[in-house]
Motif scaffolding. Sequence first.
Motif, PDB file in Angstrom:
ATOM      1  N   ARG A  25      28.847  45.210  71.247  1.00 12.29           N
ATOM      2  CA  ARG A  25      27.609  44.436  71.125  1.00 12.29           C
ATOM      3  C   ARG A  25      27.017  44.087  72.482  1.00 12.29           C
ATOM      4  N   VAL A  26      27.853  43.806  73.465  1.00  8.76           N
ATOM      5  CA  VAL A  26      27.362  43.372  74.767  1.00  8.76           C
ATOM      6  C   VAL A  26      26.541  44.445  75.467  1.00  8.76           C
ATOM      7  N   PHE A  27      26.720  45.714  75.078  1.00  8.85           N
ATOM      8  CA  PHE A  27      25.997  46.807  75.730  1.00  8.85           C
ATOM      9  C   PHE A  27      24.831  47.358  74.896  1.00  8.85           C
ATOM     10  N   LYS A  28      24.618  46.800  73.719  1.00 10.69           N
ATOM     11  CA  LYS A  28      23.579  47.355  72.838  1.00 10.69           C
ATOM     12  C   LYS A  28      22.183  47.231  73.452  1.00 10.69           C
ATOM     13  N   ASN A  29      21.882  46.077  74.053  1.00 13.00           N
ATOM     14  CA  ASN A  29      20.562  45.912  74.674  1.00 13.00           C
ATOM     15  C   ASN A  29      20.372  46.878  75.836  1.00 13.00           C
ATOM     16  N   THR A  30      21.433  47.139  76.568  1.00 15.11           N
ATOM     17  CA  THR A  30      21.353  48.081  77.688  1.00 15.11           C
ATOM     18  C   THR A  30      21.022  49.486  77.190  1.00 15.11           C
ATOM     19  N   VAL A  31      21.683  49.879  76.097  1.00 12.49           N
ATOM     20  CA  VAL A  31      21.412  51.201  75.511  1.00 12.49           C
ATOM     21  C   VAL A  31      19.949  51.300  75.091  1.00 12.49           C
ATOM     22  N   LEU A  32      19.456  50.256  74.420  1.00 11.68           N
ATOM     23  CA  LEU A  32      18.067  50.284  73.951  1.00 11.68           C
ATOM     24  C   LEU A  32      17.083  50.275  75.116  1.00 11.68           C
ATOM     25  N   LEU A  33      17.386  49.522  76.159  1.00  7.32           N
ATOM     26  CA  LEU A  33      16.482  49.471  77.311  1.00  7.32           C
ATOM     27  C   LEU A  33      16.402  50.831  77.997  1.00  7.32           C
ATOM     28  N   LEU A  34      17.548  51.456  78.233  1.00  5.14           N
ATOM     29  CA  LEU A  34      17.551  52.776  78.879  1.00  5.14           C
ATOM     30  C   LEU A  34      16.835  53.804  78.001  1.00  5.14           C
ATOM     31  N   ALA A  35      17.075  53.724  76.699  1.00  5.10           N
ATOM     32  CA  ALA A  35      16.414  54.648  75.776  1.00  5.10           C
ATOM     33  C   ALA A  35      14.897  54.431  75.786  1.00  5.10           C
ATOM     34  N   SER A  36      14.475  53.176  75.836  1.00  4.90           N
ATOM     35  CA  SER A  36      13.049  52.862  75.821  1.00  4.90           C
ATOM     36  C   SER A  36      12.356  53.354  77.088  1.00  4.90           C
ATOM     37  N   LYS A 142      11.949  30.452  74.028  1.00  2.00           N
ATOM     38  CA  LYS A 142      12.644  30.035  75.241  1.00  2.00           C
ATOM     39  C   LYS A 142      12.423  31.045  76.355  1.00  2.00           C
ATOM     40  N   VAL A 143      12.373  30.531  77.584  1.00  2.00           N
ATOM     41  CA  VAL A 143      12.210  31.422  78.724  1.00  2.00           C
ATOM     42  C   VAL A 143      13.385  32.390  78.784  1.00  2.00           C
ATOM     43  N   GLN A 144      13.088  33.634  79.106  1.00  2.00           N
ATOM     44  CA  GLN A 144      14.129  34.658  79.171  1.00  2.00           C
ATOM     45  C   GLN A 144      14.602  34.779  80.619  1.00  2.00           C
ATOM     46  N   ARG A 145      15.809  34.295  80.867  1.00  2.00           N
ATOM     47  CA  ARG A 145      16.326  34.311  82.236  1.00  2.00           C
ATOM     48  C   ARG A 145      16.999  35.640  82.580  1.00  2.00           C
ATOM     49  N   ASN A 146      17.302  36.412  81.577  1.00  2.00           N
ATOM     50  CA  ASN A 146      17.879  37.732  81.811  1.00  2.00           C
ATOM     51  C   ASN A 146      16.727  38.746  81.893  1.00  2.00           C
ATOM     52  N   PRO A 147      16.430  39.284  83.083  1.00  2.00           N
ATOM     53  CA  PRO A 147      15.280  40.199  83.205  1.00  2.00           C
ATOM     54  C   PRO A 147      15.421  41.455  82.355  1.00  2.00           C
ATOM     55  N   LEU A 148      16.659  41.875  82.100  1.00  2.00           N
ATOM     56  CA  LEU A 148      16.858  43.073  81.284  1.00  2.00           C
ATOM     57  C   LEU A 148      16.464  42.826  79.829  1.00  2.00           C
ATOM     58  N   ASN A 149      16.713  41.617  79.348  1.00  2.00           N
ATOM     59  CA  ASN A 149      16.312  41.288  77.981  1.00  2.00           C
ATOM     60  C   ASN A 149      14.788  41.213  77.841  1.00  2.00           C
ATOM     61  N   LEU A 150      14.131  40.675  78.875  1.00  2.00           N
ATOM     62  CA  LEU A 150      12.669  40.659  78.836  1.00  2.00           C
ATOM     63  C   LEU A 150      12.124  42.083  78.905  1.00  2.00           C
ATOM     64  N   ALA A 151      12.735  42.902  79.730  1.00  2.00           N
ATOM     65  CA  ALA A 151      12.323  44.298  79.832  1.00  2.00           C
ATOM     66  C   ALA A 151      12.483  44.999  78.486  1.00  2.00           C
ATOM     67  N   LEU A 152      13.534  44.661  77.768  1.00  2.00           N
ATOM     68  CA  LEU A 152      13.746  45.256  76.449  1.00  2.00           C
ATOM     69  C   LEU A 152      12.645  44.830  75.494  1.00  2.00           C
ATOM     70  N   TYR A 153      12.291  43.550  75.492  1.00  2.00           N
ATOM     71  CA  TYR A 153      11.229  43.070  74.601  1.00  2.00           C
ATOM     72  C   TYR A 153       9.914  43.810  74.851  1.00  2.00           C
ATOM     73  N   ILE A 154       9.531  43.972  76.099  1.00  2.00           N
ATOM     74  CA  ILE A 154       8.241  44.588  76.414  1.00  2.00           C
ATOM     75  C   ILE A 154       8.262  46.095  76.220  1.00  2.00           C
ATOM     76  N   SER A 155       9.414  46.724  76.474  1.00  2.00           N
ATOM     77  CA  SER A 155       9.458  48.198  76.471  1.00  2.00           C
ATOM     78  C   SER A 155      10.111  48.798  75.235  1.00  2.00           C
ATOM     79  N   LEU A 156      10.544  47.995  74.281  1.00  2.00           N
ATOM     80  CA  LEU A 156      11.290  48.482  73.120  1.00  2.00           C
ATOM     81  C   LEU A 156      10.573  49.662  72.469  1.00  2.00           C
ATOM     82  N   PHE A 157      11.211  50.813  72.433  1.00  2.00           N
ATOM     83  CA  PHE A 157      10.513  52.061  72.125  1.00  2.00           C
ATOM     84  C   PHE A 157       9.884  52.154  70.726  1.00  2.00           C
ATOM     85  N   PRO A 158      10.418  51.517  69.670  1.00  2.00           N
ATOM     86  CA  PRO A 158       9.758  51.682  68.365  1.00  2.00           C
ATOM     87  C   PRO A 158       8.296  51.266  68.357  1.00  2.00           C
ATOM     88  N   GLN A 159       7.943  50.193  69.078  1.00  2.00           N
ATOM     89  CA  GLN A 159       6.558  49.714  69.016  1.00  2.00           C
ATOM     90  C   GLN A 159       5.872  49.738  70.386  1.00  2.00           C
TER      91      GLN A 159
END
Length: 475
Positions: A25-36, A142-159
């Motif tokens: 689970r800890v690496f799922k966001n990383t996989v999605l970010l790289l894929a996006s 809430k403010v997103q202090r993890n820049p990778l999580n914010l990057a995932l929100y903005i770049s998430l490939f489905p939308q």
Amino acid sequence: MVFSSSIFLFVFLPIVLLAYFIVPRVFKNTVLLLASLLFYAWGEPKFVLLMIFSIIINYIFGLTVESNRNNKRKVKIIIGLMVFFNLLLLGIFKYTNFIVDNINSLLNISISVPDIPLPIGISFFTFQAMSYVIDVYRKDGKVQRNPLNLALYISLFPQLIAGPIVRYQTVAEQINKRVSDLPRIAYGVRRFIIGLGKKMIIANNCGYIADQIFAQNPADMSTGVAWIGIIAYSLQIYFDFSAYSDMAIGLGKILGFDFLENFNYPYISKSATEFWRRWHISLGSWFRDYLYIPLGGNRKGTFNTYRNLFIVWFATGIWHGASWTFIAWGLYYGFLIMIEKAFLGKLLNKIPTFLQYLYTLIIVMVGWVFFRAETFSYGFSYIAVMFGFSGTSLLDNDTLYYLSQYGILIAIGILGSTPILKKTFELIEYNSINSTFIRIFGKEISINMFLIITFIISVTYIISGTFNPFIYFRF
């Protein structure tokens, strides 16, 4: 890369899903970010740097808003700078050439600027970035202090490149905690297949008809051909855009995200106002919550209400493209909604329902003419043919040809743009609870066979090379 391509369906998506579900689970966001990032870079590698730059700047804006929350004046200045930066970024890439061309034409000068290419989906990811900072400011997320999580929100490939516009408050919690269970995955797969079928079977074929007819000189077409052309385009743009939204929502569901609906059968609306509550819901609600209401909405008197409506619909037209026809299209709806709000809405409620439907369909299709036409002169000439003001024939051999060749397709498109099929599936689902026969033959066999056949036909179109890019990619 687009969803309706073999490289996405049979290479990219299987690899991403396999990696996503096998990693901890800890690496799922990383996989999605790289894929996006790979998904976006596939078509335009250099513009992925622009998106990353936007992410970094808005990440800083979010932190700055949070750290200065107690200083209201300073926070408002920060929000103003954030809006200015994002709109400047959007303006440089989307509107520079349009502005310079109009200045040259107006002042009879020749300012020269290089032709600036339009990054795919820049309007979508810019609006999502603005949504994040504003939602943090309003405490809707809430403010997103993890820049990778914010990057995932903005770049998430489905939308990412054609919506729906996913606001930060909608998925803020799901970025850190979400569930991908079998029922959600099954629903996501079904929704994706429905979207794929809409795109490949209906939208692309209707687009072929529309392209053929709109390539003609209006003076050379009959009234019947003109109506077939605009009906085909109306179906194309609906099924094209709603198809992408369906596939995005389906992919999001598979990955554990809940994206809001973006279309709700807009062609069954009974007014222009209702149409825009059903069409591109994420954009309409974005302008309502982040522009119309902050301007004062309808709370500060009649004049200010109509002023705010004008601003919103002017912005809606500009958002869709750097062209006066898009701006006129936006103002056209703004004017209609104003007069419906002033008096027409009450009159519409007093006439038979079928006339309300007819009124809405006609004004929507007239609007689509200008959305599709490259010039005003073409648009007005086309409309003149539609309503018999050009002196051309009512019907001709071309009319009969299009009806004989594509009449069934258009009929299927019209049926699919209504909730009839959805209601049928819901009825089967409901009755399957108490009937073994309906559960087996109606639900488990018939619906699944429908989805399988839809997928097979869609893949056949993809493999055969039948391809049209999604219309909203250019926005």
